[in-house]
Design an enzyme around this catalytic site. Sequence first.
Site, PDB file in Angstrom:
ATOM      1  N   TYR A  87      56.573  36.652  33.280  1.00  0.00           N
ATOM      2  CA  TYR A  87      57.874  36.368  33.789  1.00  0.00           C
ATOM      3  C   TYR A  87      58.447  35.547  32.338  1.00  0.00           C
ATOM      4  O   TYR A  87      59.824  35.632  32.178  1.00  0.00           O
ATOM      5  CB  TYR A  87      57.982  35.178  34.717  1.00  0.00           C
ATOM      6  N   LYS A 110      42.023  38.503  36.905  1.00  0.00           N
ATOM      7  CA  LYS A 110      41.474  39.762  36.767  1.00  0.00           C
ATOM      8  C   LYS A 110      40.866  39.996  35.471  1.00  0.00           C
ATOM      9  O   LYS A 110      41.084  40.700  34.501  1.00  0.00           O
ATOM     10  CB  LYS A 110      42.648  40.673  36.740  1.00  0.00           C
ATOM     11  N   ASP A 163      42.564  41.505  43.378  1.00  0.00           N
ATOM     12  CA  ASP A 163      42.664  42.568  44.212  1.00  0.00           C
ATOM     13  C   ASP A 163      41.749  42.148  45.386  1.00  0.00           C
ATOM     14  O   ASP A 163      42.160  42.352  46.705  1.00  0.00           O
ATOM     15  CB  ASP A 163      42.518  43.764  43.824  1.00  0.00           C
ATOM     16  N   ASP A 171      52.960  34.524  42.502  1.00  0.00           N
ATOM     17  CA  ASP A 171      54.255  34.797  43.207  1.00  0.00           C
ATOM     18  C   ASP A 171      53.726  35.927  44.256  1.00  0.00           C
ATOM     19  O   ASP A 171      54.365  35.895  45.430  1.00  0.00           O
ATOM     20  CB  ASP A 171      54.915  35.590  42.005  1.00  0.00           C
ATOM     21  N   ASP A 219      53.435  35.231  48.808  1.00  0.00           N
ATOM     22  CA  ASP A 219      54.278  35.993  49.711  1.00  0.00           C
ATOM     23  C   ASP A 219      53.455  36.582  50.682  1.00  0.00           C
ATOM     24  O   ASP A 219      53.735  36.722  51.916  1.00  0.00           O
ATOM     25  CB  ASP A 219      55.352  37.143  48.954  1.00  0.00           C
TER      26      ASP A 219
END
Length: 353
Positions: free
Chosen positions: A142, A187, A219, A243, A247
């Site tokens: 970001y 990851k 994942d 993020d 959610d």
Amino acid sequence: MELKIAVLPGDGIGPEISEQGVNVMTAVCNKFGHKVTYKHAICGADAIDKVGDPFPEETFKTCMEADAVLFSAVGDPKFDNNPSAKVRPEQGLLAMRKKLGLFANIRPVQTFDCLVHKSPLKDELVKGADFVCIRELTGGMYFGEKKEGSDYAYDTNAYSRVEVERILKEAYKYAQQRNKHLTVVDKANVLASSRLWRAVAQEMAPQYPDVTTDFMYVDNAAMRMIQEPKFFDVMVTENTFGDILTDEGSCITGSMGLLPSASTGEHTPVFEPIHGSWPQAKGLNIANPLAQILSVAMLFEYFGLKEEGKLVREAVDASLDQNVRTPEIQVAGGAKYGTKEVGAWIVDYINKK
């Protein structure tokens, strides 16, 4: 205690839920003898329309002069549907986080027994789920170097050791206060930035022998949150992963309108619901104000006002138990309550205690 609060309602349903958060905070402060003053400021699409900047310098000044920021939401379809827009509401949110040095986003995921049936997951998986996601907030893709073109584009996911260390310290602090279990999500099998995260976490883990530290690829973490949400106690991860995962976590509870968050770091802390501006509901008096109200509870607790925070949570629990709920979480045949009515009921509960 005297509290100076910067209020940033933002866009869409923001002003409606912001009003309820302010009303609840005022009621609690009156009950406990605290003095609270508010200063409103613009941000997001509202600020773009008025001054051309989603986080104007005057708003930044208001935030810096406050003890805390009560923020609501930003976003507007006229920007979402315009890929060529040079200025966007969300840039104001990122600017606020960066300029205030808010590197740690604290997002609790807690289920309510009376709302377990609203979760898309089976009751036995959801009931009792209670964990916290610590999301790094000012690094990663970001904020990394970007290139955007019609045929080629990239975003860089850059992290420094210092950035990783400071968010891990926050995560370990929360783990020590809870059930002493920290899951580091990365990851590392693919990304160089994640390998730095894992290496730093492995170096730091022995400093916290009372905390069980485990590692999980993002994942796998996304699957585990659905298969076994009660596995997690405290989860820490980088900006983009955090993020997305938070959610996902909000769906476990049955509604994004139930989850608050805090963003802390170098300067004024910010307290906000995790949901967006839901512009389609603007002015309809149907938005759930509970996430905003629970953000007020987190604000009180941040300043050590535990009884005040406890009263807010008690009032929210009571409203849910008595089916004082906005439409998306109301039981079949339940009475109709809007944003204002739910907020007013909670204020009345607080005043009567």
